[in-house]
Design an enzyme around this catalytic site. Sequence first.
Site, short mmCIF file in Angstrom:
data_model
loop_
_atom_site.label_atom_id
_atom_site.label_comp_id
_atom_site.label_asym_id
_atom_site.label_seq_id
_atom_site.Cartn_x
_atom_site.Cartn_y
_atom_site.Cartn_z
CD GLN A 15 -4.02 -4.34 6.10
OE1 GLN A 15 -3.94 -3.35 5.42
NE2 GLN A 15 -4.45 -5.57 5.62
CE LYS A 24 -3.84 -2.25 1.85
NZ LYS A 24 -4.87 -2.73 3.13
CG ASP A 26 -10.65 -0.14 4.72
OD1 ASP A 26 -10.37 -0.52 3.71
OD2 ASP A 26 -9.64 -0.27 5.93
N1 LIG Z 1 -8.55 -2.37 6.42
C1 LIG Z 1 -8.16 -3.31 5.48
N2 LIG Z 1 -7.73 -4.60 5.81
C2 LIG Z 1 -7.88 -5.78 5.03
C3 LIG Z 1 -8.38 -5.49 3.68
C4 LIG Z 1 -8.91 -4.23 3.26
O1 LIG Z 1 -9.62 -3.95 2.41
N3 LIG Z 1 -8.88 -3.31 4.21
N4 LIG Z 1 -8.27 -6.47 2.81
C5 LIG Z 1 -7.64 -7.82 3.17
C6 LIG Z 1 -5.92 -7.67 2.67
N5 LIG Z 1 -5.58 -6.66 1.51
C7 LIG Z 1 -5.52 -5.59 1.53
O2 LIG Z 1 -5.56 -5.25 2.74
C8 LIG Z 1 -5.12 -7.48 0.40
C9 LIG Z 1 -5.18 -8.67 0.20
C10 LIG Z 1 -4.73 -9.44 -1.09
C11 LIG Z 1 -4.18 -8.51 -2.30
C12 LIG Z 1 -3.50 -9.08 -3.21
O3 LIG Z 1 -3.26 -8.37 -4.15
N6 LIG Z 1 -3.43 -10.54 -3.31
C13 LIG Z 1 -2.80 -11.11 -4.45
C14 LIG Z 1 -2.11 -12.19 -3.97
C15 LIG Z 1 -1.06 -12.05 -2.76
C16 LIG Z 1 -0.28 -13.23 -2.06
O4 LIG Z 1 0.56 -13.77 -2.89
O5 LIG Z 1 -0.56 -13.57 -1.20
C17 LIG Z 1 -3.71 -11.67 -5.55
O6 LIG Z 1 -4.79 -12.02 -5.09
O7 LIG Z 1 -3.18 -11.71 -6.60
C18 LIG Z 1 -3.95 -7.12 -1.77
C19 LIG Z 1 -4.44 -6.83 -0.61
C20 LIG Z 1 -7.53 -7.88 4.58
N7 LIG Z 1 -7.20 -6.94 5.25
#
Ligand SMILES: Nc1nc2c(c(=O)[nH]1)N[C@@H](CN(C=O)c1ccc(C(=O)N[C@@H](CCC(=O)O)C(=O)O)cc1)CN2
Length: 297
Positions: free
Chosen positions: A99, A55, A122
């Site tokens: 987060q 981020k 968020d």
């Molecule tokens: N306050 C928040 N916490 C969390 C959120 C949120 O939107 N707001 N979402 C999730 C985690 N998250 C961002 O925070 C997030 C999850 C996954 C990805 C992502 O790019 N995933 C990749 C794979 C990553 C890997 O290899 O592990 C994909 O799917 O291609 C980005 C952000 C929980 N907490």
Amino acid sequence: MTDAAIIDGKAFAAGLRDRVATAVAGLKRDHGLTPGLAVVLVGEDPASQVYVRNKGKQTLEAGMESYEFKLPDTTSQEDLLAKVHELNADPKVNGILVQLPLPKQIDEQAVLAAIDPNKDVDGFHVVNVGRLNTGSADALVPCTPLGCLLLLRDYFGGALSGKKAVVVGRSNIVGKPMFNLLLQESCTVTVAHSRTADLPAELGQADIVVAAVGRPEMVKGEWLKPGAVVIDVGINRIEKPEGGTRLVGDVDFAGASKVAAAITPVPGGVGPMTIACLLRNTVTAACRQNGIDEPSM
Ligand SMILES: Nc1nc2c(c(=O)[nH]1)N[C@@H](CN(C=O)c1ccc(C(=O)N[C@@H](CCC(=O)O)C(=O)O)cc1)CN2
């Protein structure tokens, strides 16, 4: 049916980040405004550390200011609330994100409720939940469902009206906002969940499936309507038979690919859209706070 088209969320997210960067450059040039995003991480969850690092990096790459706060796992609720209040009052900070998940001693709802709704990038504050639910243009929309919607609008060329959609999962973070977003697009929306009597029967009617249950490969290809468009929100790490792990979604990708018209992969589908939409929401919040028309992104 031949194999489904792949909806490339990674590529779409890269394009969205470019459009956000262009919008930020315009805000700097025309209004002397550099949007700022503050991200608060409590504890040392390895996945959360990666997400927070990404981020910060992507915020800077878009030309915005990034403020990162790493608090120990033992942080009290009082101390976290004090940090949120400090960020609410800071004019350099246009967007605030705490987060998730948070350590056990902290009441997540109390923390989310403390964030200024107009800085709540968020979209988890009850004020934004209410705005989204009532179709208010002032809503800040949760990033993951917003990302799903942008992918669907792009795939259908905006023509979502009248489609039958099934959202599998009823979480506050994905399922419920997704329901509202699809309803606003004039889809006919069903929300299925663990107590749904006959999930295959529901999915067999759906032109659009959004799977957000957090159960690896739960949605089977044979349950889908031929030609359905499948958005897989799940990110589950499973053991490989030969050792090691791999990421899978909530949908059995191989089976679904034989039936669906299009599907998002995991990884590389919805996941990258989450942070791209966070950047977009930060620009939106900064514009609204300063009475500036929101650029198209
Ligand atoms: N306050 C928040 N916490 C969390 C959120 C949120 O939107 N707001 N979402 C999730 C985690 N998250 C961002 O925070 C997030 C999850 C996954 C990805 C992502 O790019 N995933 C990749 C794979 C990553 C890997 O290899 O592990 C994909 O799917 O291609 C980005 C952000 C929980 N907490």
